[in-house]
Design an enzyme around this catalytic site. Structure first.
Site: not given
Length: 145
Positions: A65, A68
């Site tokens: 991600c 993230c």
């Protein structure tokens, strides 16, 4: 789970910081509060996060991600700015599908503040450092007695 190694912000000494403890981690050299940054999964989340003696900032994330990876250093910095006041618990959603289901994580990163075992605040998606700092401060202010 192995204790994490953390440098003391006050004296620079390296300390072992356990994922779970009854109190707050302190430097073995100068006794200053240490940042508490650990990982947790399906098997140990209750002990690591929900039974924590300090408020917990939970980061639901994944290796793949991009947002993230942008938010993670900001969260680390927030935890380092608040030694002894919060615990940052990182949950890899790919390794903890039970927690993802339990907390109905639909998007990552998803952040939560847990106080006394209960979710006190929640935010999905990446945000700037300023927005995250403000969100965390508001969430923690609501827990002060």
């Amino acid at each position: 789970m192995e204790p994490a190694l953390t440098s003391c912000p006050a004296c620079g000494k390296t300390n072992r910081v356990p994922a779970q403890a009854a109190g707050r981690p302190r430097c073995g050299n100068c006794r200053a509060d240490l940042p508490w940054i650990v990982a947790a999964g399906d098997a140990d989340f209750a002990a690591v996060a929900e039974e924590s003696p300090v408020p917990v900032l939970v980061d639901f994330w994944a290796v793949w991600c991009g947002p993230c990876r942008m938010v993670s250093p900001v969260l680390d910095k927030l935890a380092r700015e608040r030694p002894g006041r919060i615990k940052l618990v990182k949950v890899d959603v790919d390794k903890a599908p039970g927690l993802s289901r339990r907390f109905e994580v639909q998007a990552i990163p998803t952040l939560m503040v847990i106080v006394d075992g209960k979710v006190a605040a929640r935010q999905a998606g990446a945000a700037s450092a300023e927005v995250l700092r403000s969100w965390l401060d508001v969430a923690l202010a609501g827990t002060a007695s």
